[in-house]
Design a protein around this motif. Structure first.
Motif, PDB file in Angstrom:
ATOM      1  N   VAL A 135      36.689  57.473   8.626  1.00 15.74           N
ATOM      2  CA  VAL A 135      37.443  57.115   7.421  1.00 15.74           C
ATOM      3  C   VAL A 135      38.402  56.000   7.806  1.00 15.74           C
ATOM      4  O   VAL A 135      39.339  56.212   8.577  1.00 15.74           O
ATOM      5  N   THR A 136      38.171  54.820   7.283  1.00 14.63           N
ATOM      6  CA  THR A 136      39.019  53.664   7.582  1.00 14.63           C
ATOM      7  C   THR A 136      39.981  53.446   6.423  1.00 14.63           C
ATOM      8  O   THR A 136      39.559  53.248   5.283  1.00 14.63           O
ATOM      9  N   THR A 137      41.274  53.504   6.724  1.00 17.20           N
ATOM     10  CA  THR A 137      42.285  53.358   5.681  1.00 17.20           C
ATOM     11  C   THR A 137      42.903  51.964   5.731  1.00 17.20           C
ATOM     12  O   THR A 137      42.837  51.271   6.734  1.00 17.20           O
ATOM     13  N   GLY A 138      43.513  51.597   4.632  1.00 12.19           N
ATOM     14  CA  GLY A 138      44.211  50.312   4.567  1.00 12.19           C
ATOM     15  C   GLY A 138      43.800  49.516   3.357  1.00 12.19           C
ATOM     16  O   GLY A 138      42.631  49.120   3.226  1.00 12.19           O
ATOM     17  N   SER A 139      44.732  49.282   2.456  1.00 13.69           N
ATOM     18  CA  SER A 139      44.412  48.533   1.236  1.00 13.69           C
ATOM     19  C   SER A 139      43.947  47.120   1.550  1.00 13.69           C
ATOM     20  O   SER A 139      43.118  46.549   0.828  1.00 13.69           O
ATOM     21  N   GLU A 140      44.461  46.535   2.653  1.00 16.39           N
ATOM     22  CA  GLU A 140      44.059  45.179   3.006  1.00 16.39           C
ATOM     23  C   GLU A 140      42.585  45.116   3.416  1.00 16.39           C
ATOM     24  O   GLU A 140      41.909  44.116   3.197  1.00 16.39           O
ATOM     25  N   VAL A 141      42.075  46.227   4.012  1.00 17.07           N
ATOM     26  CA  VAL A 141      40.647  46.287   4.365  1.00 17.07           C
ATOM     27  C   VAL A 141      39.835  46.656   3.124  1.00 17.07           C
ATOM     28  O   VAL A 141      38.763  46.092   2.864  1.00 17.07           O
ATOM     29  N   TYR A 142      40.355  47.600   2.338  1.00 15.49           N
ATOM     30  CA  TYR A 142      39.664  48.084   1.130  1.00 15.49           C
ATOM     31  C   TYR A 142      39.415  46.954   0.135  1.00 15.49           C
ATOM     32  O   TYR A 142      38.357  46.879  -0.501  1.00 15.49           O
ATOM     33  N   THR A 143      40.396  46.044   0.027  1.00 18.27           N
ATOM     34  CA  THR A 143      40.264  44.942  -0.937  1.00 18.27           C
ATOM     35  C   THR A 143      39.523  43.744  -0.360  1.00 18.27           C
ATOM     36  O   THR A 143      39.266  42.766  -1.075  1.00 18.27           O
ATOM     37  N   GLY A 144      39.207  43.808   0.922  1.00 16.30           N
ATOM     38  CA  GLY A 144      38.460  42.721   1.543  1.00 16.30           C
ATOM     39  C   GLY A 144      39.318  41.585   2.054  1.00 16.30           C
ATOM     40  O   GLY A 144      38.788  40.543   2.454  1.00 16.30           O
ATOM     41  N   ARG A 145      40.642  41.756   2.053  1.00 15.31           N
ATOM     42  CA  ARG A 145      41.515  40.690   2.544  1.00 15.31           C
ATOM     43  C   ARG A 145      41.293  40.457   4.040  1.00 15.31           C
ATOM     44  O   ARG A 145      41.382  39.328   4.514  1.00 15.31           O
ATOM     45  N   ILE A 146      41.036  41.544   4.783  1.00 16.43           N
ATOM     46  CA  ILE A 146      40.697  41.412   6.195  1.00 16.43           C
ATOM     47  C   ILE A 146      39.474  42.266   6.484  1.00 16.43           C
ATOM     48  O   ILE A 146      39.171  43.214   5.748  1.00 16.43           O
ATOM     49  N   GLN A 147      38.774  41.927   7.543  1.00 17.06           N
ATOM     50  CA  GLN A 147      37.560  42.648   7.915  1.00 17.06           C
ATOM     51  C   GLN A 147      37.913  43.792   8.863  1.00 17.06           C
ATOM     52  O   GLN A 147      38.754  43.645   9.757  1.00 17.06           O
ATOM     53  N   ASP A 148      37.255  44.926   8.660  1.00 19.84           N
ATOM     54  CA  ASP A 148      37.505  46.070   9.537  1.00 19.84           C
ATOM     55  C   ASP A 148      36.964  45.804  10.937  1.00 19.84           C
ATOM     56  O   ASP A 148      35.852  45.337  11.113  1.00 19.84           O
ATOM     57  N   GLY A 149      37.779  46.131  11.944  1.00 13.50           N
ATOM     58  CA  GLY A 149      37.341  45.997  13.341  1.00 13.50           C
ATOM     59  C   GLY A 149      37.245  47.320  14.055  1.00 13.50           C
ATOM     60  O   GLY A 149      36.852  47.376  15.223  1.00 13.50           O
ATOM     61  N   PHE A 150      37.616  48.402  13.356  1.00 16.34           N
ATOM     62  CA  PHE A 150      37.673  49.716  13.999  1.00 16.34           C
ATOM     63  C   PHE A 150      36.292  50.328  14.217  1.00 16.34           C
ATOM     64  O   PHE A 150      36.017  50.928  15.268  1.00 16.34           O
ATOM     65  N   CYS A 151      35.422  50.225  13.232  1.00 19.31           N
ATOM     66  CA  CYS A 151      34.173  50.995  13.267  1.00 19.31           C
ATOM     67  C   CYS A 151      33.337  50.685  14.503  1.00 19.31           C
ATOM     68  O   CYS A 151      32.830  51.601  15.179  1.00 19.31           O
ATOM     69  N   SER A 152      33.184  49.400  14.820  1.00 18.35           N
ATOM     70  CA  SER A 152      32.362  49.028  15.974  1.00 18.35           C
ATOM     71  C   SER A 152      32.964  49.546  17.270  1.00 18.35           C
ATOM     72  O   SER A 152      32.249  49.972  18.184  1.00 18.35           O
ATOM     73  N   VAL A 153      34.300  49.544  17.354  1.00 17.74           N
ATOM     74  CA  VAL A 153      34.977  50.060  18.554  1.00 17.74           C
ATOM     75  C   VAL A 153      34.737  51.555  18.700  1.00 17.74           C
ATOM     76  O   VAL A 153      34.446  52.052  19.797  1.00 17.74           O
ATOM     77  N   LEU A 154      34.832  52.283  17.594  1.00 17.89           N
ATOM     78  CA  LEU A 154      34.652  53.732  17.649  1.00 17.89           C
ATOM     79  C   LEU A 154      33.206  54.096  17.999  1.00 17.89           C
ATOM     80  O   LEU A 154      32.970  55.055  18.743  1.00 17.89           O
ATOM     81  N   LYS A 155      32.259  53.352  17.464  1.00 17.65           N
ATOM     82  CA  LYS A 155      30.860  53.604  17.820  1.00 17.65           C
ATOM     83  C   LYS A 155      30.636  53.373  19.309  1.00 17.65           C
ATOM     84  O   LYS A 155      29.928  54.136  19.979  1.00 17.65           O
TER      85      LYS A 155
END
Length: 343
Positions: A176-196
């Motif tokens: 579950v990735t939180t953050g309105s800035e990621v949700y709205t697409g203002r910035i790209q998520d970098g967490f998922c690849s690290v966690l995988k």
């Protein structure tokens, strides 16, 4: 045992390995236990500084170093371990699977308090790989009194094995990735690849990732949804600081999960949250997990995949050794970081 001059040893049988050391180059076995000494061996033994050798005499109430080390290894080794043959009086224990090394530290100290007996191990709760040597044992004298060895065997095997390896279990993981800035697409998520990348070595199977705004109700809902779909570990990223917009801890609590700890005594990773929703581990991950090579997440991850349920005491104990020096050339886990005093 009887000591005899090397010059008179032709035809006798060595009752111990003899080591050859070349400074700065090698250390190894020059003569193996059981070798029958020939005339050609005499100058070689003298070059090694040997003027006398020991000859075994039956009837002694002593146990030879090789047999002693094998007996200690057999009694100390629990599931996930095997042992090799004696070499220069020492027997190594090695992992038979990838897993979490468990060492009963109090009993290890009791064992090493006996005269003439030693057992050395890697740190408790360390991640180890199949085939990796994790411990070694031997006795100090060439032969040890039988009653001391029997006392060491009792300490090593009761209650339960002194050393074992808990195999990692493949877990279904929800992110579950939180953050309105990621949700709205203002910035790209970098967490998922690290966690995988971090969970893959333990056999993780990722159910999926969902990106949500900074809304504690939605965060709670998505955590519960993943658990309902079979997640055995839920990783919640971002929004873990004390800023007013960071509501991830509130969202985790809103699921009804039992919060074991929020604010781990580990740097980096102070804003980490450890919680359980039933049997499912829920981890609130601060931003450092994405940027730092080693954090509190790397310390607790192998324990989760080994099926352990961490307690508040486990988390408190991480403070000892919980300060990462953030070396330019990271050697984790071959360093002091995360080497808890917890026994």
């Amino acid at each position: 045992m009887r000591k005899i001059p090397v010059a008179e040893a032709v035809g006798t049988t060595l009752c111990h390995d003899i080591t050859r050391i070349v400074p700065g180059q090698e250390k190894g076995r020059a003569f193996k236990r059981g070798h029958v000494i020939t005339p050609a061996d005499i100058p070689k033994l003298q070059d090694l500084g040997k003027e006398h050798i020991f000859v075994w005499e039956k009837g002694d109430d002593l146990v030879h170093e090789d047999e002693s080390a094998l007996r200690l290894a057999r009694h100390a080794a629990g599931p996930g371990l095997e042992w090799g043959e004696p070499n220069q009086g020492r027997v190594n224990l090695r992992a038979t699977c990838d897993g979490l090394l468990k060492v009963q530290v109090d009993r290890l100290n009791m064992l090493n308090n006996l005269d003439g007996v030693i057992m050395s191990t890697l740190h408790n709760n360390r991640s180890v790989a199949a085939g990796q040597n994790v411990a070694g044992t031997r006795v100090i004298p060439l032969a040890i009194e039988r009653h001391i060895l029997e006392q060491a065997e009792a300490i090593s095997s009761r209650p339960g094995p002194l050393i074992s390896v808990k195999p990692f279990r493949s877990l279904w993981v929800g992110i579950v990735t939180t953050g309105s800035e990621v949700y709205t697409g203002r910035i790209q998520d970098g967490f998922c690849s690290v966690l995988k990348q971090k969970t893959a070595p333990y056999g993780a199977r990722v159910l999926g990732q969902v990106i949500v705004p900074d809304d504690p109700g939605i965060i709670s809902m998505e955590i519960r949804r993943f658990v309902g779909e079979g997640a055995e570990l839920v990783l919640v990223t971002g929004g873990m600081s004390v800023d007013p917009d960071d509501v991830t801890p509130t969202g985790i609590r809103g699921t009804g999960a039992e919060v074991v700890f929020y604010g781990a005594p580990v740097l980096p990773g102070a804003m980490f949250m450890m919680a359980y929703l039933g049997h499912v581990a829920v981890c609130g991950l601060p931003g450092c997990v994405m940027f730092n090579k080693a954090t509190v997440f790397d310390i607790v991850l192998p324990r989760i995949f080994a099926g352990e349920r961490l307690s508040r005491g486990d988390m408190v104990a991480l403070g000892h050794g919980g300060y990462c020096q953030e070396c330019a050339d990271c050697r984790y886990p071959d360093c002091s970081f995360g080497k808890s005093a917890m026994v």
